[in-house]
Design a protein around this motif. Structure first.
Motif, short mmCIF file in Angstrom:
data_model
loop_
_atom_site.label_atom_id
_atom_site.label_comp_id
_atom_site.label_asym_id
_atom_site.label_seq_id
_atom_site.Cartn_x
_atom_site.Cartn_y
_atom_site.Cartn_z
N THR A 209 20.52 -32.60 -53.89
CA THR A 209 19.44 -33.58 -53.85
C THR A 209 20.45 -34.86 -52.72
OG1 THR A 209 17.76 -32.84 -54.56
CG2 THR A 209 17.47 -34.60 -53.63
N GLY A 210 20.16 -34.55 -51.81
CA GLY A 210 21.19 -36.15 -50.74
C GLY A 210 19.30 -36.60 -50.44
N ASP A 211 20.05 -38.17 -50.27
CA ASP A 211 19.10 -39.78 -50.50
C ASP A 211 19.99 -40.21 -49.74
OD1 ASP A 211 16.98 -41.14 -50.76
OD2 ASP A 211 16.78 -41.77 -53.00
N GLY A 212 18.56 -41.26 -49.51
CA GLY A 212 19.41 -42.86 -48.94
C GLY A 212 19.35 -43.51 -48.50
N PHE A 213 19.42 -44.19 -47.64
CA PHE A 213 18.36 -45.21 -46.81
C PHE A 213 19.07 -46.09 -45.19
CE2 PHE A 213 20.62 -47.38 -50.01
CZ PHE A 213 20.98 -48.90 -49.50
N MET A 214 18.30 -46.72 -44.92
CA MET A 214 18.83 -47.50 -43.68
C MET A 214 19.48 -49.08 -44.22
SD MET A 214 16.88 -47.06 -40.26
CE MET A 214 15.29 -47.23 -40.68
N THR A 215 20.84 -49.60 -43.16
CA THR A 215 20.93 -50.67 -43.89
C THR A 215 21.11 -51.64 -42.68
OG1 THR A 215 22.90 -50.52 -43.30
CG2 THR A 215 22.15 -50.00 -45.35
N GLY A 216 20.07 -52.76 -43.02
CA GLY A 216 19.72 -53.80 -41.53
C GLY A 216 18.47 -53.10 -40.58
N ALA A 217 17.76 -52.49 -41.49
CA ALA A 217 16.69 -52.07 -40.70
C ALA A 217 15.65 -52.86 -40.48
CB ALA A 217 15.73 -51.19 -41.53
N PRO A 218 14.70 -52.81 -39.30
CA PRO A 218 14.00 -54.34 -38.98
C PRO A 218 12.73 -54.29 -40.64
CG PRO A 218 13.26 -52.35 -37.58
CD PRO A 218 14.85 -51.85 -38.76
N PHE A 219 12.88 -56.26 -40.41
CA PHE A 219 12.02 -56.07 -41.90
C PHE A 219 12.73 -56.25 -42.75
CE2 PHE A 219 8.66 -54.77 -38.35
CZ PHE A 219 9.03 -55.37 -38.29
N GLN A 220 13.83 -55.30 -42.79
CA GLN A 220 14.87 -55.26 -44.55
C GLN A 220 14.93 -57.13 -44.99
OE1 GLN A 220 18.43 -53.49 -44.69
NE2 GLN A 220 17.28 -52.05 -45.96
N THR A 221 14.79 -57.38 -46.44
CA THR A 221 15.58 -57.70 -46.84
C THR A 221 16.69 -57.58 -47.95
OG1 THR A 221 14.41 -58.21 -48.64
CG2 THR A 221 13.50 -58.95 -46.81
N ALA A 222 17.05 -58.35 -48.70
CA ALA A 222 18.70 -57.54 -49.48
C ALA A 222 17.57 -57.13 -51.12
CB ALA A 222 19.03 -59.10 -50.17
N HIS A 223 16.46 -57.77 -51.07
CA HIS A 223 15.50 -57.96 -52.38
C HIS A 223 14.78 -55.93 -51.60
CE1 HIS A 223 15.21 -61.41 -54.75
NE2 HIS A 223 15.17 -61.67 -53.86
N HIS A 224 14.83 -55.63 -50.92
CA HIS A 224 14.38 -54.25 -50.35
C HIS A 224 15.38 -53.56 -50.48
CE1 HIS A 224 11.62 -55.25 -47.25
NE2 HIS A 224 11.15 -55.42 -48.35
N ILE A 225 16.79 -53.73 -50.47
CA ILE A 225 17.80 -53.30 -50.80
C ILE A 225 18.13 -53.41 -52.58
CG2 ILE A 225 20.68 -53.18 -51.08
CD1 ILE A 225 20.28 -54.07 -48.30
N VAL A 226 17.88 -53.86 -53.37
CA VAL A 226 18.06 -53.40 -54.49
C VAL A 226 16.87 -52.12 -54.63
CG1 VAL A 226 17.42 -54.80 -56.51
CG2 VAL A 226 19.03 -56.18 -55.09
N LYS A 227 15.52 -53.05 -54.45
CA LYS A 227 14.90 -51.65 -54.31
C LYS A 227 15.27 -50.06 -54.40
CE LYS A 227 10.17 -54.02 -55.27
NZ LYS A 227 8.47 -53.42 -54.18
N ASP A 228 15.97 -49.96 -53.64
CA ASP A 228 15.90 -49.18 -52.95
C ASP A 228 17.06 -48.25 -54.46
OD1 ASP A 228 15.07 -48.25 -50.27
OD2 ASP A 228 16.98 -50.63 -49.95
N ILE A 229 17.86 -49.39 -54.08
CA ILE A 229 19.44 -48.92 -55.86
C ILE A 229 18.83 -48.31 -56.33
CG2 ILE A 229 21.22 -49.99 -56.66
CD1 ILE A 229 22.13 -51.35 -54.81
N ARG A 230 17.83 -48.89 -57.31
CA ARG A 230 16.52 -48.85 -58.15
C ARG A 230 16.08 -47.17 -58.31
NH1 ARG A 230 20.03 -52.11 -60.40
NH2 ARG A 230 19.53 -53.68 -61.16
N PHE A 231 15.56 -47.74 -56.86
CA PHE A 231 15.25 -45.94 -57.10
C PHE A 231 16.13 -44.69 -56.71
CE2 PHE A 231 14.23 -42.41 -53.91
CZ PHE A 231 13.17 -41.76 -54.60
N MET A 232 17.29 -45.00 -56.16
CA MET A 232 17.61 -44.07 -56.21
C MET A 232 18.62 -43.82 -57.50
SD MET A 232 20.18 -43.69 -52.27
CE MET A 232 20.89 -45.32 -53.42
#
Length: 359
Positions: A209-232
């Protein structure tokens, strides 16, 4: 909205150098450590070096190639960032026939591809009967190849039918693991809850299974990225595809700043260190931002490239974002040039299905 690295800045960073060393040995960091390492590009080269060391310890200098076939640009969804969204009346729509898809794979096999990726919008005419028929045909004709699908959200029964027909990999990026942020990027008809449910079903069935996310998406913050990593970390994906947000002229985000090459490379390196065995592509979006983006992605820890095998007549029509690269080394027919560039960077392209290590 802010742009560049400023919007990720976190005050009071500890020694990023020691954080990198800890990440390399433990594959985990606290939220505050992740925020700090996201905040600066000062230590990027050290981070890339550590990521490259880890990927070489698992995969050596091998780079796996996937033949990407974009089978349809029809889509029922209306994601605010996507150029093939349903409401884009300027899009020139197309669908490949089963024979056209098969022909692409025949050419790809002769070129040395042993994985085919069938990608498309969520097209109502891509029924289970059609997709499973194509998959079974490819599985029978190319038994030494892996078939990867990337066709969006579907019922679990659909995923099971695809698995039974011979598909063994599925790519579905969650895009953002924050519910409020997800709602800012998608219409109310879509939900992060369903996206997560689909990813869970794919893992349960047995897909790589492949997952992932956008970097620099509108409204994105560093805290969102940390959530992305935790989800993965909770999902434990076999493949991780991340790429920068790049605007498209027909979308509500047409005037938003694009994601940056530097942040995307930094995150590739971080994800390599957290997920040492993951298959991580150096994406077309990187090559769109920078001619050397594909090679820079490999040097940051990626180990997969996905040249385009789609018919040349439709490549420009699958425009998820502005000025999407589709020629040169992004084209499967230019594989020799890609091999040369990869070799000069210190790696080698191999003829291999390229399963995730230990799968």
């Amino acid at each position: 909205m802010t742009s560049g690295s400023d919007k990720y800045f976190v005050c009071g960073a500890n020694s990023v150098s020691s954080v990198i060393e800890e990440l390399k040995t433990t594959c985990t960091l606290s939220d505050s450590q992740l925020l700090n390492i996201l905040s600066t590009d000062k230590y990027d080269q050290e981070l890339f070096s550590a990521a490259d060391e880890v990927r070489r310890s698992v995969y050596g200098d091998r780079v796996f190639i996937r033949g990407l076939i974009e089978i349809t640009n029809y889509c029922r969804n209306d994601c605010y960032y996507c150029g093939i969204r349903r409401s884009n009346e300027q899009a020139e729509r197309y669908r490949l026939s089963a024979d056209e898809i098969f022909s692409c794979c025949q050419e790809g096999y002769a070129l040395g591809f042993r994985t085919f990726v069938l990608q498309g919008g969520e097209d109502a005419q891509c029924t289970d009967e059609f997709i499973c028929g194509v998959t079974a045909r490819l599985h029978d004709a190319f038994p030494d190849c892996a078939i990867t699908l990337s066709l969006g959200e579907r019922p679990e029964s659909s995923y099971r039918a695809m698995y039974s027909s011979g598909a063994r990999r599925y790519l579905l990026r969650h895009e953002t693991a924050d519910f409020a942020h997800y709602a800012k990027l998608h219409p109310s008809s879509m939900s992060l809850e369903n996206r997560m449910k689909c990813l869970s079903a794919l893992k349960k069935i047995g897909f790589q299974t492949g997952d992932g996310f956008m970097t620099g998406a509108p409204f994105q913050t560093a805290h969102h990225i940390v959530k992305d990593i935790r989800f993965m970390q909770a999902l434990s994906p076999d493949m991780i595809g991340i790429g920068p947000f790049i605007h498209h002229r027909t979308t509500p985000f047409a005037h938003c700043p694009d994601g940056t090459l530097s942040l995307t490379l930094r995150l590739i390196a971080i994800l390599r260190l957290i997920f040492p065995k993951a298959l991580i592509p150096s994406t077309t979006a990187l090559a769109t931002l920078c001619p050397e983006g594909r090679i820079l992605g490999l040097k940051a820890g990626a180990n997969v490239v996905m040249p385009n095998l789609s018919p040349r007549t439709v490549r420009k029509k699958y425009e998820l974002y502005e000025n999407k690269a589709h020629g040169g080394m992004e084209s499967a027919q230019e594989l020799d040039a890609l091999k040369k560039a990869v070799k000069e960077a210190g790696y080698k392209i191999v003829v291999d299905k390229g399963d995730r290590a230990g799968f």
